[in-house]
Design a protein around this motif. Structure first.
Motif, mmCIF file in Angstrom:
data_model
loop_
_atom_site.group_PDB
_atom_site.id
_atom_site.type_symbol
_atom_site.label_atom_id
_atom_site.label_comp_id
_atom_site.label_asym_id
_atom_site.label_seq_id
_atom_site.Cartn_x
_atom_site.Cartn_y
_atom_site.Cartn_z
ATOM 1 N N LEU A 23 0.872 -1.173 0.000
ATOM 2 C CA LEU A 23 0.000 0.000 0.000
ATOM 3 C C LEU A 23 0.906 1.219 0.000
ATOM 4 N N ILE A 24 0.698 2.076 -1.008
ATOM 5 C CA ILE A 24 1.469 3.313 -1.062
ATOM 6 C C ILE A 24 0.494 4.479 -0.970
ATOM 7 N N GLU A 25 1.005 5.616 -0.536
ATOM 8 C CA GLU A 25 0.168 6.808 -0.417
ATOM 9 C C GLU A 25 0.960 8.008 -0.852
ATOM 10 N N ASP A 26 0.264 9.042 -1.327
ATOM 11 C CA ASP A 26 0.973 10.236 -1.756
ATOM 12 C C ASP A 26 1.469 11.013 -0.547
ATOM 13 N N PHE A 27 2.482 11.840 -0.775
ATOM 14 C CA PHE A 27 3.092 12.619 0.308
ATOM 15 C C PHE A 27 2.136 13.619 0.882
#
Length: 158
Positions: A154-158
């Motif tokens: 799972l990745i998320e924007d900064f």
């Protein structure tokens, strides 16, 4: 914005090869056959990163027909794929890896693997989950012909 990546990798077990999983060497009479060092754990993580960005698979970036990638250290592959995440404006929330192996015992090296991966990605260990299971003697993994790994990230924007 959140994005999810998923990947599966498998390599055949053979004699006279090092066994490297999650960037950690295991004492074993067999190792994984592959064009690179065949670390299925790092390959699954790296490919899940590519998938989270809809970039395709590892073979596109690291073809098994290239002399440049022959015997490549999978730590390099992992770091390069994670850089694509960073460059796209995302950061890692977490990864969840499952290793499928019949005879190789993962538990004694689990924390070392988590530490290795966290260090490579420069994240906290609590963002790295590694678990393992057997195939109860069924199929190619159960017959000790191969080891596989599956990863969800799972990745998320900064």
């Amino acid at each position: 914005m959140l994005r999810i990546g998923h990947a599966w990798d498998t390599h055949r077990l053979v004699l006279e090869r090092r066994l490297v999983l999650g960037g950690v060497e295991f004492e074993s009479s067999v190792g994984l056959l592959g064009h690179s060092d065949a670390d299925v754990v790092l390959h699954a993580i790296a490919e899940s990163f590519l998938g989270s960005l809809a970039l395709g698979d590892l073979g596109h970036f690291y073809p098994d027909t290239s002399a440049k990638t022959l015997d490549m250290d999978s730590k390099i592959i992992l770091k390069e794929c994670y850089q694509k995440i960073i460059q796209a404006g995302y950061k890692l929330n977490n990864i969840d890896v499952t290793i499928y192996a019949e005879r190789i015992k993962i538990a004694p090296k689990r924390e070392e693997m988590r530490k290795s991966i966290a260090s490579l990605l420069e994240v906290n260990m609590n963002q790295i989950s590694i678990k393992a299971t057997t195939w109860e003697t069924m199929g190619f993994i159960g017959r000790e012909e191969a080891i596989a790994a599956e990863c969800v990230c799972l990745i998320e924007d900064f």
